[in-house]
Scaffold this motif. Structure first.
Motif, PDB file in Angstrom:
ATOM      1  N   VAL A 280     -19.621  50.648  41.150  1.00 58.65           N
ATOM      2  CA  VAL A 280     -19.984  51.063  42.658  1.00 58.65           C
ATOM      3  C   VAL A 280     -19.729  51.053  43.628  1.00 58.65           C
ATOM      4  N   CYS A 281     -19.844  50.955  45.163  1.00 57.66           N
ATOM      5  CA  CYS A 281     -19.412  50.754  46.312  1.00 57.66           C
ATOM      6  C   CYS A 281     -19.909  49.303  46.343  1.00 57.66           C
ATOM      7  N   SER A 282     -19.135  49.008  47.408  1.00 52.30           N
ATOM      8  CA  SER A 282     -19.584  47.551  47.998  1.00 52.30           C
ATOM      9  C   SER A 282     -20.450  47.482  48.803  1.00 52.30           C
ATOM     10  N   ARG A 283     -21.227  48.597  48.870  1.00 52.60           N
ATOM     11  CA  ARG A 283     -22.555  48.610  49.679  1.00 52.60           C
ATOM     12  C   ARG A 283     -23.981  49.296  48.922  1.00 52.60           C
ATOM     13  N   SER A 284     -23.357  49.348  47.360  1.00 55.70           N
ATOM     14  CA  SER A 284     -24.609  49.116  46.294  1.00 55.70           C
ATOM     15  C   SER A 284     -24.752  47.749  45.469  1.00 55.70           C
ATOM     16  N   ARG A 285     -24.043  46.826  45.481  1.00 56.64           N
ATOM     17  CA  ARG A 285     -24.017  46.138  44.704  1.00 56.64           C
ATOM     18  C   ARG A 285     -25.953  45.596  43.993  1.00 56.64           C
ATOM     19  N   SER A 286     -26.331  45.733  45.758  1.00 56.28           N
ATOM     20  CA  SER A 286     -27.725  45.355  44.346  1.00 56.28           C
ATOM     21  C   SER A 286     -28.271  46.332  43.304  1.00 56.28           C
ATOM     22  N   VAL A 287     -27.558  47.183  42.893  1.00 54.51           N
ATOM     23  CA  VAL A 287     -28.039  47.350  41.548  1.00 54.51           C
ATOM     24  C   VAL A 287     -27.475  46.800  40.688  1.00 54.51           C
ATOM     25  N   ILE A 288     -27.326  45.522  40.658  1.00 60.02           N
ATOM     26  CA  ILE A 288     -26.226  44.543  39.802  1.00 60.02           C
ATOM     27  C   ILE A 288     -27.594  43.373  39.475  1.00 60.02           C
ATOM     28  N   GLN A 289     -28.072  43.878  38.561  1.00 64.99           N
ATOM     29  CA  GLN A 289     -29.108  42.865  38.054  1.00 64.99           C
ATOM     30  C   GLN A 289     -28.854  43.498  36.911  1.00 64.99           C
ATOM     31  N   LYS A 290     -29.579  41.258  36.901  1.00 66.70           N
ATOM     32  CA  LYS A 290     -29.118  41.307  34.966  1.00 66.70           C
ATOM     33  C   LYS A 290     -29.800  41.784  33.509  1.00 66.70           C
ATOM     34  N   ASP A 291     -30.663  42.891  34.308  1.00 65.79           N
ATOM     35  CA  ASP A 291     -31.185  43.941  33.318  1.00 65.79           C
ATOM     36  C   ASP A 291     -30.381  45.511  32.886  1.00 65.79           C
ATOM     37  N   PHE A 292     -29.407  45.313  34.297  1.00 71.19           N
ATOM     38  CA  PHE A 292     -28.760  46.428  34.302  1.00 71.19           C
ATOM     39  C   PHE A 292     -28.175  47.064  32.753  1.00 71.19           C
ATOM     40  N   PRO A 293     -28.068  48.145  32.220  1.00 70.41           N
ATOM     41  CA  PRO A 293     -27.955  48.877  31.330  1.00 70.41           C
ATOM     42  C   PRO A 293     -26.276  49.313  30.736  1.00 70.41           C
TER      43      PRO A 293
ATOM     44  N   SER B 141     -33.723  58.805  35.032  1.00 66.66           N
ATOM     45  CA  SER B 141     -34.952  57.974  34.990  1.00 66.66           C
ATOM     46  C   SER B 141     -34.231  56.626  34.612  1.00 66.66           C
ATOM     47  N   VAL B 142     -33.073  57.008  33.835  1.00 70.54           N
ATOM     48  CA  VAL B 142     -32.689  55.089  33.161  1.00 70.54           C
ATOM     49  C   VAL B 142     -31.893  54.227  34.192  1.00 70.54           C
ATOM     50  N   PHE B 143     -31.422  54.967  35.486  1.00 69.49           N
ATOM     51  CA  PHE B 143     -30.859  54.655  36.478  1.00 69.49           C
ATOM     52  C   PHE B 143     -31.687  54.107  37.674  1.00 69.49           C
ATOM     53  N   GLU B 144     -32.303  55.340  38.293  1.00 70.81           N
ATOM     54  CA  GLU B 144     -32.980  55.435  39.171  1.00 70.81           C
ATOM     55  C   GLU B 144     -33.322  53.956  39.810  1.00 70.81           C
ATOM     56  N   PRO B 145     -34.263  53.395  39.135  1.00 70.99           N
ATOM     57  CA  PRO B 145     -35.475  52.389  39.315  1.00 70.99           C
ATOM     58  C   PRO B 145     -34.424  50.845  39.617  1.00 70.99           C
ATOM     59  N   PHE B 146     -33.029  51.376  39.527  1.00 72.44           N
ATOM     60  CA  PHE B 146     -32.012  49.683  40.019  1.00 72.44           C
ATOM     61  C   PHE B 146     -31.456  49.903  41.220  1.00 72.44           C
ATOM     62  N   LEU B 147     -31.792  51.656  42.120  1.00 70.24           N
ATOM     63  CA  LEU B 147     -31.465  51.829  43.619  1.00 70.24           C
ATOM     64  C   LEU B 147     -32.353  51.313  44.850  1.00 70.24           C
ATOM     65  N   LYS B 148     -33.659  51.095  44.343  1.00 70.12           N
ATOM     66  CA  LYS B 148     -34.920  50.485  45.169  1.00 70.12           C
ATOM     67  C   LYS B 148     -33.911  49.802  46.193  1.00 70.12           C
ATOM     68  N   ASP B 149     -33.210  49.169  45.865  1.00 72.23           N
ATOM     69  CA  ASP B 149     -32.556  47.693  47.249  1.00 72.23           C
ATOM     70  C   ASP B 149     -31.526  48.531  47.620  1.00 72.23           C
ATOM     71  N   VAL B 150     -30.864  48.830  47.330  1.00 72.12           N
ATOM     72  CA  VAL B 150     -29.882  49.391  47.555  1.00 72.12           C
ATOM     73  C   VAL B 150     -30.167  50.019  49.186  1.00 72.12           C
ATOM     74  N   GLU B 151     -28.552  49.504  50.112  1.00 75.12           N
ATOM     75  CA  GLU B 151     -29.023  50.094  51.596  1.00 75.12           C
ATOM     76  C   GLU B 151     -28.084  51.752  51.520  1.00 75.12           C
ATOM     77  N   ILE B 152     -29.607  52.344  52.029  1.00 76.98           N
ATOM     78  CA  ILE B 152     -29.278  53.156  52.028  1.00 76.98           C
ATOM     79  C   ILE B 152     -28.707  54.084  53.744  1.00 76.98           C
ATOM     80  N   SER B 153     -27.973  54.572  53.865  1.00 78.13           N
ATOM     81  CA  SER B 153     -28.215  54.413  55.796  1.00 78.13           C
ATOM     82  C   SER B 153     -27.157  56.525  55.435  1.00 78.13           C
TER      83      SER B 153
END
Length: 270
Positions: A163-176, A257-269
């Motif tokens: 990840v980059c510093s602006r995409s840390r929101s993917v870090i969730q307890k169930d991240f694979p 399909s595995v990783f895309e659900p974790f991106l919903k809170d990433v700050e996309i600029s």
């Protein structure tokens, strides 16, 4: 075209090695200034950018150039080099050895060759991507001249995701997978290309961060998913200085399909 690709590769190898040797003298020794977009620049970036541009101009007559510290409007040339003289400037200034010289070559707006060199690690990556360019180009990717391919592994907690510093929101307890943050966009992508990690996300990369890595990743068998704008083909007359290309890179399409659900809170600029 074989002689042409040999010339391009040899030029990239010689030029990046020469620039890299000088940059090692600056490594960890220079102060950075903040640019308008929040990224950092040093005197080393400025020097290396000009040195690479001068080398291209001296060797490839009629080719355009777009670079992070130079001309940022994409030219109306069939061939255009896209340069990032130091990808990972923050690492560079702090003495962290993950930074690279990135050199991409585009034909009619599409990347067809990429070369990325990490002087501190003595690692070089290059690749060719014919795509629909109509060129007689090989489709191969290499690290230190050895072929590389993306991983076919299934995600697990013994695998990595960058990840980059602006995409840390993917870090969730169930991240694979386990998370890594390397501090250089091109190297994040390259680690997918050489099968070290299964995926990577960059929230705000610019065209010079991705032009070379795009080729290498695609040639190694990876999946490039643009999350808003498609970076290529690049358009003549467009100023790319403030355009970001949020990107998800994966070792293969089945992992979207595995990783895309974790991106919903990433700050996309953009």
């Amino acid at each position: 075209m074989t002689d042409f690709w040999t010339t391009v590769l040899e030029f990239s190898q010689v030029t990046s090695a020469k620039i890299g040797n000088q940059l090692l003298e600056y490594f960890g020794q220079v102060q950075a200034d903040e640019k308008a977009d929040g990224s950092l620049v040093t005197q080393a970036d400025t020097w290396a950018d000009k040195a690479i541009r001068d080398a291209i101009a001296a060797n490839f007559n009629g080719h355009g150039i777009l670079s992070e510290e130079g001309e940022k409007v994409f030219p109306d040339n069939d061939w255009c080099w896209v340069i990032d003289p130091i990808d990972g400037t923050t690492n560079f200034t702090r003495g962290i050895p993950i930074w690279s010289i990135s050199i991409g070559l585009l034909y009619k707006g599409m990347p067809v060759f990429g070369y990325i060199y990490l002087p501190t690690l003595n690692q070089s990556f290059h690749g060719y991507w014919e795509g629909n360019s109509g060129l007689a180009a090989p489709t191969d990717a290499f690290c230190n001249n050895q072929p590389i391919f993306t991983s076919n592994d299934a995600p697990s907690h013994n695998h990595f995701f960058n990840v980059c510093s602006r995409s840390r929101s993917v870090i969730q307890k169930d991240f694979p997978c386990k998370i890594r943050m390397l501090g250089a966009a091109s190297y994040n992508f390259l680690m997918v290309a050489n099968s070290a990690v299964l995926g990577s996300i960059e929230a705000t990369p610019k065209i010079w961060d991705i032009a070379a890595a795009w080729v290498i990743l695609k040639a190694a068998g990876g999946c490039w998913k643009s999350l808003k704008l498609q970076p290529f083909p690049a358009s003549p007359g467009v100023d790319y200085s403030h355009i970001s290309f949020p990107t998800l890179v994966l070792s293969r399409p089945e992992l979207i399909s595995v990783f895309e659900p974790f991106l919903k809170d990433v700050e996309i600029s953009l």
